[in-house]
Design a protein around this motif. Structure first.
Motif, PDB file in Angstrom:
ATOM      1  N   PRO A   1       0.854  -1.491  -0.468  1.00  0.00           N
ATOM      2  CA  PRO A   1      -0.220   0.235  -0.093  1.00  0.00           C
ATOM      3  C   PRO A   1       0.488   1.149  -0.174  1.00  0.00           C
ATOM      4  N   SER A   2       2.655   1.267   0.313  1.00  0.00           N
ATOM      5  CA  SER A   2       2.918   2.300   0.258  1.00  0.00           C
ATOM      6  C   SER A   2       3.529   3.451  -0.967  1.00  0.00           C
ATOM      7  N   GLY A   3       3.203   1.625  -1.596  1.00  0.00           N
ATOM      8  CA  GLY A   3       3.596   2.303  -2.878  1.00  0.00           C
ATOM      9  C   GLY A   3       4.593   2.040  -3.877  1.00  0.00           C
ATOM     10  N   HIS A   4       5.858   1.579  -2.609  1.00  0.00           N
ATOM     11  CA  HIS A   4       6.794   0.372  -2.497  1.00  0.00           C
ATOM     12  C   HIS A   4       7.291  -1.435  -3.346  1.00  0.00           C
ATOM     13  N   ASP A   5       7.648  -0.978  -3.811  1.00  0.00           N
ATOM     14  CA  ASP A   5       7.344  -2.627  -4.817  1.00  0.00           C
ATOM     15  C   ASP A   5       8.139  -3.497  -4.166  1.00  0.00           C
ATOM     16  N   ALA A   6       8.091  -4.440  -4.788  1.00  0.00           N
ATOM     17  CA  ALA A   6       8.397  -5.833  -4.024  1.00  0.00           C
ATOM     18  C   ALA A   6       9.830  -6.137  -3.838  1.00  0.00           C
ATOM     19  N   GLU A   7      10.505  -5.748  -4.705  1.00  0.00           N
ATOM     20  CA  GLU A   7      12.107  -5.816  -4.634  1.00  0.00           C
ATOM     21  C   GLU A   7      12.534  -4.567  -3.731  1.00  0.00           C
ATOM     22  N   GLN A   8      12.220  -3.491  -4.115  1.00  0.00           N
ATOM     23  CA  GLN A   8      12.141  -2.868  -2.743  1.00  0.00           C
ATOM     24  C   GLN A   8      12.035  -3.282  -1.102  1.00  0.00           C
ATOM     25  N   MET A   9      11.017  -3.992  -0.952  1.00  0.00           N
ATOM     26  CA  MET A   9      11.149  -4.435   0.573  1.00  0.00           C
ATOM     27  C   MET A   9      11.737  -5.266   0.903  1.00  0.00           C
ATOM     28  N   ARG A  10      11.750  -6.225  -0.605  1.00  0.00           N
ATOM     29  CA  ARG A  10      12.685  -7.175  -0.066  1.00  0.00           C
ATOM     30  C   ARG A  10      14.398  -6.975   0.879  1.00  0.00           C
ATOM     31  N   GLN A  11      14.629  -5.583  -0.490  1.00  0.00           N
ATOM     32  CA  GLN A  11      16.098  -5.303  -0.045  1.00  0.00           C
ATOM     33  C   GLN A  11      16.540  -4.975   0.976  1.00  0.00           C
ATOM     34  N   THR A  12      15.352  -3.973   1.918  1.00  0.00           N
ATOM     35  CA  THR A  12      15.064  -3.615   3.306  1.00  0.00           C
ATOM     36  C   THR A  12      14.353  -3.619   4.375  1.00  0.00           C
TER      37      THR A  12
END
Length: 716
Positions: free
Chosen positions: A379-390
């Motif tokens: 829902p933040s608009g951050h994609d799955a790749e960015q979430m995985r990395q952080t």
């Protein structure tokens, strides 16, 4: 035909121009010896912002003045098709290190990597628990790519046709020296974003570049004193009585213990998690936690972030979760303040606020077959790749903030980290269990801005159990993880006394370990690091395939061509060379300068390769000439705040020795307000006698040092 050739020539020229076309990178010195370059339009969601990293200015100001360490015109950048291409020059004799927490290799030149947060699966391909996009060179500089993306790296593997040093063309038919990997003079990086921030760190040494990187990220973490003691993680379904019994057994048998880890069974349900105490196994958790604290033992709780439909916070956090589940639990979008308030509030309520000392945060790394897929949306608009990395970074940051707001230090475990996280008080672990590779990871941790523990879980033999334990004692977190087996330090009775001796040694060395972690924080020096960062150790270069070593003439030449990944530096003065099950002897490469045996003080060698047979009770450990190791008496628990402790200063060798002994309350963040002291220890040999001194504690600063005595380990 002539017209066709003309247009073909024009086409080739245009193509060549496109290859050479690059955007200029403007470099700005943002901190002493640190330059930032920007190309294209960097994404707002990057590693440093996610980590909330703030430079430790005082430490950076103490670094030497330097100039930009590379030829700026040879750093190439280009944004094309929504991706950013970068190229950095690489000299022929240059070796590079880093690119995250690798387990099998130290030299990274010649590697193709995809830097991707994941559980380690046995191959150094960039998919690891901390794929930090930071590398350093043997030429004394470092490069960091501030992107929360999966980054592709070609570390001296690809050859451009416009390279300044094009390799010779070889004929495989007739040339015996033909090589399938021609010489490459560049590190090339592809970032799947239309812009990125780049940081370049000057030295002058490779260690200095690493120090600047760590200080940019706030300095390394400074654990509480108790975090450097001994920890036992309990079997997963242990109950409150089991915890009390475990603590009692350690005390009765005389084994040190500072904190106990509770695994999934402390929760009413796990995989996915409810984050609430199981009322059957832990009917009164507050009383248990407080009773343990009275015994100077703290509790650390396992969790993963995946919320069970039966969790009390499920309905509240559901609107702030991702599209996909993990083990049927929702994934909180903790990049959103609304989700953080609910999720971390639950970790605080009834846990931290009753005295729980920290967390072990599991499964925030990877496993593509169970973690959220790259097609997931948040829902933040951050994609799955960015979430995985952080995700691992965010879990560390926001739990640390809870403790920081309480002025209470913590020390825990996490399965994933990344660039920007050096200051977080967490140690990485995993389920991979190769002892040799564990030591290589410890070597590489110093290049990645993370801490790593070669935890002890199980063993096939008493010998393996002791060997694992010995190296674990010389690591950031001395830990047995008995979540599955329920093993104890004394489980192998035939080596129980040797294990106790090593556990006691860990406690005796606490003044040394604590001082070294202080240097990690204030100076950015990794407490555990590769031999290549030690003065007097031969720098490495890429070895030509047809070069033959003459070890009879120069046995030290081996260090220049072969990866040294089974020995490492522990703090300022110690060289540790672990033994592995089945070994009775091993080679140790000593840097130039005199070195002495840690246990006996006897001379060991100078800039040479030695073969040692230490026996089962010990692993080889050496101290450099003039080395000082401050030690305290054996204690079952770390000293409390304000508790004075006697110090025995052990001195090795012949040269005058100095050491900075660190002191603070050991538990709070008051050191950030200046409430700490470095006290200088000096030792010299004078007229055949040992003369030692320690400066007094500055007025108004902590003074937890009792009586100080000096002992010459090497014969006068």
């Amino acid at each position: 035909m002539k017209i066709l050739k003309f247009f073909l020539m024009i086409s080739l020229l245009l193509s060549s121009t496109e290859i050479l076309k690059a955007q200029s990178i403007i470099w700005t010195e943002v901190e002493p010896g640190i330059w930032k370059g920007v190309i294209g339009k960097p994404e707002e969601f990057d590693l440093l912002k996610v980590a909330g990293a703030q430079p430790y200015y005082a430490g950076l100001q103490q670094m030497p003045k330097v100039t930009f360490p590379l030829a700026q015109d040879e750093i190439i950048g280009r944004v094309q098709d929504g991706k950013t291409y970068l190229r950095f020059p690489l000299e022929r004799k240059e070796q590079i290190f880093g690119f995250g927490l690798n387990f099998q290799t130290v030299f990274q030149r010649g590697k193709v990597l995809s830097l991707h947060v994941d559980n380690y699966a046995g191959k150094d391909n960039g998919r690891t628990h901390a794929p930090t996009p930071f590398y350093v060179s043997s030429n004394g500089y470092g490069v960091f790519i501030n992107s929360a993306r999966y980054i592709n790296v070609y570390a001296g593997t690809a050859v451009r046709r416009d390279s300044k040093t094009v390799p010779d063309v070889q004929d495989r038919n007739l040339d015996k020296n033909w090589n399938s990997h021609p010489y490459s003079d560049g590190v090339e990086i592809l970032v799947p974003a239309a812009g990125v921030e780049i940081y370049v760190f000057a030295g002058p040494t490779t260690l200095d570049a690493i120090r600047r990187y760590n200080l940019l990220n706030g300095g390394g973490c400074l654990p509480p004193r108790w975090g450097l003691g001994f920890t036992q993680r309990m079997q997963r379904l242990t109950d409150a009585q089991g915890v009390a019994a475990e603590a009692q057994a350690f005390e009765e048998k005389g084994y040190p213990l500072d904190f106990i880890g509770l695994e999934p069974g402390w929760q009413s349900k796990s995989y996915p998690c409810t984050f609430e105490w199981d009322k059957t196994r832990f009917p009164d958790p507050k009383t248990l936690v407080q009773d343990m604290l009275k015994k100077n033992i703290r509790l650390n709780l396992w969790t993963n972030p995946y919320v069970s439909p039966e969790a009390p916070v499920y309905k509240d956090i559901l609107p702030y979760s991702g599209s996909h589940t993990v083990w049927n639990g929702i994934v909180p979008d903790i990049s959103m303040p609304e989700a953080r308030k609910i999720f971390f509030g639950e970790l605080e309520k009834g846990k931290i606020d009753i005295g729980v000392s920290g967390y072990k945060m599991d499964e925030v790394d990877g496993g593509d077959n169970y973690l959220w897929p790259d097609v997931a949306v948040f829902p933040s608009g951050h994609d799955a790749e960015q979430m995985r990395q952080t995700y691992g970074l965010m879990m560390q940051r926001y739990t640390s903030e809870i403790y920081h707001n309480r002025n209470q230090r913590t020390f825990g475990l996490v399965r994933a980290s990344n660039g920007g996280g050096a200051s977080f008080p967490y140690v990485i672990y995993n389920d991979y269990y190769d002892h040799r590779d564990f030591i290589t990871a410890l070597v590489n941790s110093g290049f990645a801005g993370v801490l790593w523990t070669p935890e002890v879980r199980s063993s096939k033999t008493a010998e393996e159990w002791l060997r694992r334990f010995q190296s674990n004692v010389f690591s950031p977190m001395a830990m047995i993880n008995a979540w599955a087996s329920g093993t104890k330090p004394w489980s192998f009775s035939e080596v129980a006394e040797q294990v106790k001796t090593m556990a006691n040694l860990r406690m005796q060395m606490m003044p040394y370990w604590y001082s070294e972690f202080a240097k990690y924080h204030f100076e950015g020096i990794p407490p555990f690091r590769a031999m290549y960062l030690e003065d007097g150790f031969t720098n490495t270069e890429a070895r030509s395939e047809n070069k033959k070593l003459n070890l009879e003439e120069n046995p030290y030449e081996e260090a220049a061509t072969k990866e040294v990944k089974d020995q490492y530096m522990a703090g300022e003065y110690l060289l540790v060379a672990p033994m592995f099950a089945g070994q009775t002897s091993r080679k140790v490469i000593l840097p130039k300068g005199k070195w002495y045996d840690f246990y006996s003080g006897k001379y060991a060698g100078n800039g040479e390769v030695i073969n040692v047979t230490p026996g089962l009770d010990k692993i080889p450990v050496y101290v450099k000439d003039g080395g000082i190791i401050p030690m305290m008496p054996v204690m079952l628990h770390a000293p409390k705040a304000g508790q004075k402790v006697d110090i025995e200063v052990k001195y090795y060798g012949e040269q005058p020795g100095t050491y900075s002994l660190y002191d603070d309350d050991g538990e709070t963040y008051d050191y950030e307000k200046g409430n700490y002291a470095f006290r200088k220890i000096t030792v010299i040999k004078l007229n055949g006698k040992l003369k030692g001194a320690i400066t007094p504690a500055p007025k108004g600063k902590p003074d937890n040092v009792g009586k100080v005595t000096f002992k010459a380990m090497t014969e006068l």
